[in-house]
Scaffold this motif. Structure first.
Motif, PDB file in Angstrom:
ATOM      1  N   ILE A  58       0.846  -1.204   0.000  1.00  8.32           N
ATOM      2  CA  ILE A  58       0.000   0.000   0.000  1.00  8.32           C
ATOM      3  C   ILE A  58       0.874   1.243   0.000  1.00  8.32           C
ATOM      4  CG2 ILE A  58      -1.577   1.377   1.415  1.00  8.32           C
ATOM      5  CD1 ILE A  58      -2.806  -1.297   2.341  1.00  8.32           C
ATOM      6  N   LYS A  59       1.887   1.262   0.843  1.00  7.67           N
ATOM      7  CA  LYS A  59       2.766   2.428   0.941  1.00  7.67           C
ATOM      8  C   LYS A  59       3.520   2.681  -0.362  1.00  7.67           C
ATOM      9  CE  LYS A  59       3.384   2.340   5.929  1.00  7.67           C
ATOM     10  NZ  LYS A  59       4.315   2.160   7.057  1.00  7.67           N
ATOM     11  N   ARG A  60       3.781   1.616  -1.119  1.00  5.58           N
ATOM     12  CA  ARG A  60       4.446   1.753  -2.416  1.00  5.58           C
ATOM     13  C   ARG A  60       3.482   2.180  -3.518  1.00  5.58           C
ATOM     14  NH1 ARG A  60       6.841  -3.118  -0.671  1.00  5.58           N
ATOM     15  NH2 ARG A  60       5.446  -4.295  -2.023  1.00  5.58           N
ATOM     16  N   GLY A  61       2.180   2.221  -3.210  1.00  8.43           N
ATOM     17  CA  GLY A  61       1.187   2.633  -4.197  1.00  8.43           C
ATOM     18  C   GLY A  61       0.761   1.540  -5.155  1.00  8.43           C
ATOM     19  N   GLU A  62       0.937   0.291  -4.795  1.00  3.83           N
ATOM     20  CA  GLU A  62       0.630  -0.819  -5.693  1.00  3.83           C
ATOM     21  C   GLU A  62      -0.857  -1.043  -5.937  1.00  3.83           C
ATOM     22  OE1 GLU A  62       2.745  -4.435  -4.884  1.00  3.83           O
ATOM     23  OE2 GLU A  62       4.595  -3.355  -4.450  1.00  3.83           O
ATOM     24  N   PHE A  63      -1.711  -0.405  -5.160  1.00  2.00           N
ATOM     25  CA  PHE A  63      -3.148  -0.629  -5.315  1.00  2.00           C
ATOM     26  C   PHE A  63      -3.882   0.614  -5.803  1.00  2.00           C
ATOM     27  CE2 PHE A  63      -1.707  -3.521  -1.921  1.00  2.00           C
ATOM     28  CZ  PHE A  63      -1.969  -4.722  -2.565  1.00  2.00           C
ATOM     29  N   GLY A  64      -3.160   1.520  -6.433  1.00  2.00           N
ATOM     30  CA  GLY A  64      -3.782   2.730  -6.970  1.00  2.00           C
ATOM     31  C   GLY A  64      -3.887   3.844  -5.951  1.00  2.00           C
TER      32      GLY A  64
END
Length: 65
Positions: A58-64
């Motif tokens: 989530i912190k890496r932005g993998e889910f938009g």
């Protein structure tokens, strides 16, 4: 599994008071319980390793967003 009322639940700081995105988690040692913070109802349990990997994604932005 223990009664979830015995768990020390922590509500996400990202949860809003408007009824959206509400998540609570409870640290169970090597596992983590997750539930909708709007209810004291059902919850599911994952390994702490899986939970940490999910939060990191989530912190890496993998889910938009």
């Amino acid at each position: 599994m223990s009664d979830s009322a015995e768990f020390s639940w922590h509500k996400s700081t990202w949860s809003d008071n408007g009824g959206g995105g509400c998540v609570s988690v409870a640290n169970l040692g090597d596992r983590c319980a997750i539930r909708d913070s709007r209810t004291a109802g059902p919850y599911f349990v994952v390994s702490m390793i899986s939970w940490r990997a999910f939060v990191a994604a989530i912190k890496r932005g993998e889910f938009g967003r």
